[in-house]
Design an enzyme around this catalytic site. Structure first.
Site, mmCIF file in Angstrom:
data_model
loop_
_atom_site.group_PDB
_atom_site.id
_atom_site.type_symbol
_atom_site.label_atom_id
_atom_site.label_comp_id
_atom_site.label_asym_id
_atom_site.label_seq_id
_atom_site.Cartn_x
_atom_site.Cartn_y
_atom_site.Cartn_z
ATOM 1 N N ASN A 151 0.593 -1.162 -0.068
ATOM 2 C CA ASN A 151 -0.047 0.343 0.351
ATOM 3 C C ASN A 151 0.403 1.341 -0.057
ATOM 4 O O ASN A 151 0.694 2.328 -0.108
ATOM 5 C CB ASN A 151 -1.201 0.027 1.072
ATOM 6 N N GLN A 179 -4.607 -3.944 -2.088
ATOM 7 C CA GLN A 179 -4.147 -2.931 -2.842
ATOM 8 C C GLN A 179 -3.861 -3.463 -4.615
ATOM 9 O O GLN A 179 -4.393 -2.863 -5.553
ATOM 10 C CB GLN A 179 -2.584 -2.583 -2.604
ATOM 11 N N GLY A 200 -13.530 -3.455 -0.048
ATOM 12 C CA GLY A 200 -14.560 -2.649 -1.080
ATOM 13 C C GLY A 200 -13.320 -1.143 -1.219
ATOM 14 O O GLY A 200 -13.637 -0.900 -2.291
ATOM 15 N N HIS A 201 -13.126 -0.480 -0.062
ATOM 16 C CA HIS A 201 -13.284 0.671 -0.134
ATOM 17 C C HIS A 201 -12.288 1.393 -0.688
ATOM 18 O O HIS A 201 -11.687 2.575 -1.095
ATOM 19 C CB HIS A 201 -13.687 2.165 1.107
ATOM 20 N N THR A 237 -25.575 -10.831 10.270
ATOM 21 C CA THR A 237 -26.797 -10.340 9.538
ATOM 22 C C THR A 237 -25.457 -9.522 8.804
ATOM 23 O O THR A 237 -24.778 -8.904 8.443
ATOM 24 C CB THR A 237 -27.880 -9.251 9.654
ATOM 25 N N CYS A 325 5.337 11.348 12.666
ATOM 26 C CA CYS A 325 5.020 12.331 13.279
ATOM 27 C C CYS A 325 4.386 12.720 14.316
ATOM 28 O O CYS A 325 4.696 13.073 15.135
ATOM 29 C CB CYS A 325 6.265 13.619 12.979
HETATM 30 C C1 LIG Z 1 -6.490 -0.653 3.329
HETATM 31 C C2 LIG Z 1 -5.410 -2.224 3.756
HETATM 32 C C3 LIG Z 1 -6.036 -3.415 4.142
HETATM 33 C C4 LIG Z 1 -7.123 -2.758 5.235
HETATM 34 O O1 LIG Z 1 -8.242 -2.809 4.997
HETATM 35 P P1 LIG Z 1 -9.545 -2.310 5.357
HETATM 36 O O2 LIG Z 1 -10.905 -2.696 4.495
HETATM 37 O O3 LIG Z 1 -9.438 -0.439 5.668
HETATM 38 O O4 LIG Z 1 -9.843 -2.756 6.878
HETATM 39 C C5 LIG Z 1 -5.891 -4.421 4.633
HETATM 40 N N1 LIG Z 1 -3.651 -4.140 3.846
HETATM 41 C C6 LIG Z 1 -3.676 -3.512 2.779
HETATM 42 C C7 LIG Z 1 -2.438 -3.625 1.914
HETATM 43 C C8 LIG Z 1 -4.760 -2.230 2.546
HETATM 44 O O5 LIG Z 1 -4.342 -1.358 1.726
#
Ligand SMILES: *Cc1c(COP(=O)(O)O)cnc(C)c1O
Length: 399
Positions: A151, A179, A200-201, A237, A325
């Site tokens: 990431n 990613q 998803g996000h 659910t 930081c």
């Molecule tokens: C964002 C991320 C996660 C965590 O995913 P979430 O849905 O925010 O818990 C795990 N691994 C990587 C490489 C990510 O970039």
């Protein structure tokens, strides 16, 4: 003020088509898929359509997909399941550059449950050493967990080759592909990967939904136990709106990945070369030969990443820094630290991560406005050596 969002590895905008697809499931089609009546049944059908869309993007069977609440839950579930299914095996192999969802959990397992964990190191470009990997296996190695793409740097690891090696050693292979999904082609039907996490996000669906691929036939132990949802593999659910959104996001990714990768990587390359040409003492962190199309991580030597971010924020530009930081720790990113990036460069690292929604105009704006910011900050920096070097990759020259 217009905003320029270059922090898509942190989270992404929900695609308008995804939002439209999920909208009716809040207000009209709000049934519980476990219910007998039609309010429930029709939602259950949509959930299975979404499952098929996720499976299609990954090249696996729909019944190999379990919906979860996020990437972190998928990672935790995969790791716990592999360990609980093989109680006699006490050893885990992972890398020093994992997301905290894997890295912190493995450290936690070592501390609280007595598991032994090998953290594979990387070279200065963030590449893993296959000899070190092969040598790490033990007869009691239960699990290997290696992220498909990093990431922070965007580095793509050779997970398919690594999964075959794990299979030869009788270890379960999990990959955090949060990613990678939607940015690189994945074909689980032709791979030895046993479990894969996605979120998803990170691919234009909303927050609060993820998925875990579990290869058919693999022994599985659920993390959440309760109701019979997800064929007894994940109680609770279903997040119906989120799941339907994730299905739509995967459809969009499957349709447009090819063209999008070309467009996004062109903008990323333009941003990267534009900044390197304008700012002395700037280095790209990562492996230019094996990187996500949307990510560049650039160290601007002798300045604080946070200071750069705050100045950029005033211009409406959103990006990320690897150092922490703000938490007062002065610790640079664990990823850059593992790569051996020197202190004065690790602290000035900025991650730019693009998406399908970025435009050429936005990139031009950043190339024009960021270099003067760095120049001004350097005038104030106590680290600044006051001499100019040429910009380049940490090893070799710019692409
Ligand atoms: C964002 C991320 C996660 C965590 O995913 P979430 O849905 O925010 O818990 C795990 N691994 C990587 C490489 C990510 O970039």
């Amino acid at each position: 003020m217009k905003t320029i969002y270059l922090d898509n590895n942190a989270t992404t905008q929900v695609d308008p088509a995804v939002f439209e697809a999920m909208r009716p499931y809040f207000t009209e089609l709000y049934g519980n898929p476990s219910s007998i009546h039609r309010f429930g049944g029709q939602v259950g059908v949509k959930i299975n359509e979404a499952r098929a869309s996720v499976a299609k993007l990954l090249g696996c069977r729909p019944d190999e997909i379990i919906f979860t609440s996020c990437g972190s839950e998928s990672d935790n579930t995969a790791i716990r399941s592999a360990l609980n299914a093989q109680p006699d095996k006490r050893h885990i192999i992972t890398t020093a550059v994992e997301h905290p969802a894997v890295l912190s959990f493995c450290k936690f397992l070592a501390k609280t449950d007595g598991y032994e964990v090998t953290f594979l190191s990387t070279d200065e470009r963030g590449r893993l050493d296959m000899d070190e990997y092969r040598a790490a296996f033990r007869p009691d190695t239960a699990l290997v967990s290696v992220m498909w793409a990093n990431n922070e740097t965007g580095n793509i690891h050779p997970v398919e080759a690594m999964a075959e090696i794990a299979r030869d050693h009788g270890a379960v292979f999990h990959t955090d592909a949060v990613q990678a999904v939607g940015k690189v082609p994945i074909d689980l039907g032709n791979s030895a990967v046993d479990m894969l996490s996605l979120s998803g996000h990170k691919l234009h669906a909303p927050k609060g939904v993820g998925a875990l691929f579990v290869r058919k036939g693999l022994r599985f132990r659920p993390l959440l136990v309760g109701g019979h949802q997800e064929h007894n593999r994940r109680a609770g659910t279903e997040n119906t709106t989120g799941i339907i959104a994730l299905g739509k996001a995967c459809e969009l990714a499957a349709e447009s990945m090819q063209t999008e990768v070309t467009d996004v990587s062109r903008l990323r390359d333009k941003l990267e070369s534009g900044l390197l040409a304008a700012v002395p003492d700037a280095l790209v962190n990562g492996d230019p030969d094996s990187r996500l199309p949307n990510t560049t991580n650039i160290s601007f030597g002798y300045v604080e990443g946070e200071a750069i971010l705050l100045m950029m924020d005033q211009l409406g530009i959103a990006a990320s820094s690897g150092s922490a930081c703000t938490s007062g720790s002065l610790e640079p990113s664990h990823v850059l630290k593992a790569m051996g990036v020197p202190f004065t460069f690790a602290h000035g690292s900025i991650r730019f991560s693009l998406s399908r929604f970025n435009t050429e105009k936005e990139i031009d704006f950043v190339i024009e406005n960021l270099p003067p910011i760095i120049k001004n900050l350097r005038k104030m920096s106590p680290f600044s050596p006051g001499k100019k070097k040429t910009a380049c990759f940490r090893t070799g020259s710019p692409q």
